[in-house]
Design an enzyme around this catalytic site. Structure first.
Site, PDB file in Angstrom:
ATOM      1  N   VAL A 199     -29.273 -22.141 -40.793  1.00  0.00           N
ATOM      2  CA  VAL A 199     -29.712 -23.703 -41.125  1.00  0.00           C
ATOM      3  C   VAL A 199     -28.150 -24.484 -41.316  1.00  0.00           C
ATOM      4  O   VAL A 199     -27.384 -24.132 -42.033  1.00  0.00           O
ATOM      5  CB  VAL A 199     -30.380 -23.991 -42.394  1.00  0.00           C
ATOM      6  CG1 VAL A 199     -30.553 -25.451 -42.719  1.00  0.00           C
ATOM      7  CG2 VAL A 199     -31.789 -23.173 -42.665  1.00  0.00           C
ATOM      8  N   HIS A 200     -27.943 -25.275 -40.564  1.00  0.00           N
ATOM      9  CA  HIS A 200     -26.756 -26.096 -40.529  1.00  0.00           C
ATOM     10  C   HIS A 200     -26.677 -27.649 -40.197  1.00  0.00           C
ATOM     11  O   HIS A 200     -25.750 -28.442 -40.046  1.00  0.00           O
ATOM     12  CB  HIS A 200     -25.454 -25.535 -39.903  1.00  0.00           C
ATOM     13  CG  HIS A 200     -25.673 -25.711 -38.424  1.00  0.00           C
ATOM     14  ND1 HIS A 200     -26.611 -24.607 -37.587  1.00  0.00           N
ATOM     15  CD2 HIS A 200     -25.181 -26.407 -37.492  1.00  0.00           C
ATOM     16  CE1 HIS A 200     -26.548 -25.310 -36.260  1.00  0.00           C
ATOM     17  NE2 HIS A 200     -25.902 -26.240 -36.003  1.00  0.00           N
TER      18      HIS A 200
END
Ligand code: UD1
Ligand code: UDP
Length: 358
Positions: A199-200
């Site tokens: 997740v970024h």
């Protein structure tokens, strides 16, 4: 003919690597201009070493900043190099600020611009990547669309058909070129069952409620399936998790991984949870079911073939989608091409067909 490869982030290095290999094999003149948007060893240099890429001739070392700071600094540096080097064509790949800067700097000084991975659309203009893609596509002289879906997006926006070539996505080339090597690599958790997470994205990390919900959802998944969750965490997200004081104790957070280790982790995962574009594609190519932690995707091909679902960011929805995808039949077709995209792209460039559209 002299080709300039402009890149700056992890996914661009990986997706440009087959193109760089192709240029080397064909003995063509080229150089790499790195903007320095990514600079941490494990988001940057590790990929040059592992994929045996030539070092960039230029590194602008712009580092991190606001969108305008990053893009502005990059444009100034790229323009200088273009004046000195006078390449015949600049290639950019994807949808980052590096792509936006590379595209604008090139067309402003009159250098032909080719956009690799053109035509992707999330139809969500609050995402910085969507703005970058649209601008890059509309100023490009030659557009390499990975799929027919991407080509249709471009035609709908009035981009002339002569400029568009459907080539497949170079990520397939990268996966096929590296998967055998990846199999020999040792990974955390060895033969045990696990889930993999990345997740970024800005819309998830910069919204405390969303990031909290995603982590909550992952914990629900961990408890329900009683399976470890491996999460090689992007520095952006780690910073935010600390800033918001989110408890991640039940998750196995690790440093971002090199490409071969990550590919192996992906290929052996029971499920992949992600908001990454490249990871959605790789999961689909590797036939590992994917739960996307977003409300839209610019990779609808993955949804159409049954490899991916959009869960959004609500904890219960994340668990519900995981329950569905764990039973997915892993026999979908790969919609992203045959692993020869880079060869097609370089052949098209070598023929110089784009010149008539300048
Ligand atoms: C960028 C791209 C995104 C892409 C991602 C790939 C834009 C607008 N976003 O997001 O589309 O999916 O790269 O990973 O171009 N940082 C480090 N080390 C680094 C680079 C960044 O610690 O080498 C940290 C810094 O705290 C920085 C933050 O990550 O402020 C964000 O970096 P940035 O390059 O602005 O965006 P990404 O989130 O990496
Ligand atoms: N990747 C990697 N190590 C990691 C996480 C991802 O090598 O720890 C690779 C992954 O295989 C994919 C690419 O990075 O090819 C995706 O990059 P990212 O998710 O940063 O960006 P996006 O694709 O969303 O732009």
């Amino acid at each position: 003919m002299k080709v300039a490869i402009v890149l700056g982030t992890r996914p661009e290095i990986i997706k440009m690597s087959p193109i760089i290999r192709e240029l080397e094999e064909k003995n063509m003149e080229f150089f790499i201009l790195h903007t320095g948007q990514h600079y941490s060893y494990n988001l940057d240099q590790v990929f040059f070493e592992q994929l045996k890429l030539p070092q960039p001739k230029y590194n602008l070392r712009v580092g991190s900043g606001t969108h305008a700071e990053e893009t502005g600094k990059m444009m100034i540096g790229i323009e200088r190099v273009l004046f000195d080097e006078k390449p015949d064509i600049v290639l950019v790949e994807g949808d980052t600020n590096t792509v936006l800067a590379g595209a604008l700097a090139s067309v402003k000084v009159g250098v032909t611009l080719g956009h690799v991975e053109a035509g992707l659309r999330s139809f969500d203009r609050s995402m910085p990547e969507e703005i970058n893609r649209i601008v890059a596509d509309h100023v490009s002289d030659i557009l390499f669309a990975p799929t027919e879906v991407a080509k249709r997006n471009l035609l709908r926006e009035g981009i002339s058909e002569e400029k568009i070539h459907v080539t497949g996505n170079t990520i397939v080339d990268a996966v096929y070129q590296n998967l055998k090597l990846a199999e020999a690599v040792n990974i955390p958790f060895g033969d045990d069952d696990y889930f993999l997470v990345t997740v970024h994205r800005q819309e998830n990390t910069d919204n405390p409620m969303r990031l909290r919900n995603i982590i909550e959802g992952l914990k629900l998944v961990r408890e329900y399936f009683n399976m470890p969750i491996i999460y090689p965490i992007h520095p952006r997200t780690l910073k935010k998790i600390k800033e918001y004081g989110i408890d991640v104790e039940r998750l196995n957070l690790i440093e971002p991984l090199d490409y071969l280790s990550f590919l192996k982790l992906e290929s052996k995962a029971k499920l992949i949870f992600t908001d990454s574009g490249g990871v959605q594609e790789e999961a689909c190519i590797l036939r590992v079911p994917c739960v996307t932690l977003r409300y839209n995707t610019e990779r609808p091909e993955t949804l159409e073939v049954g490899a991916n679902v959009l869960a959004g960011t609500e904890p219960k929805e994340i668990l519900e989608k995981a329950k569905i995808m764990i039973d997915a039949k892993r026999d979908w077709r790969n919609p992203f091409g045959d692993g020869k995209a880079a060869n097609r792209i370089i052949n098209i460039i070598s023929r110089g067909e784009y010149r008539q559209f300048k």
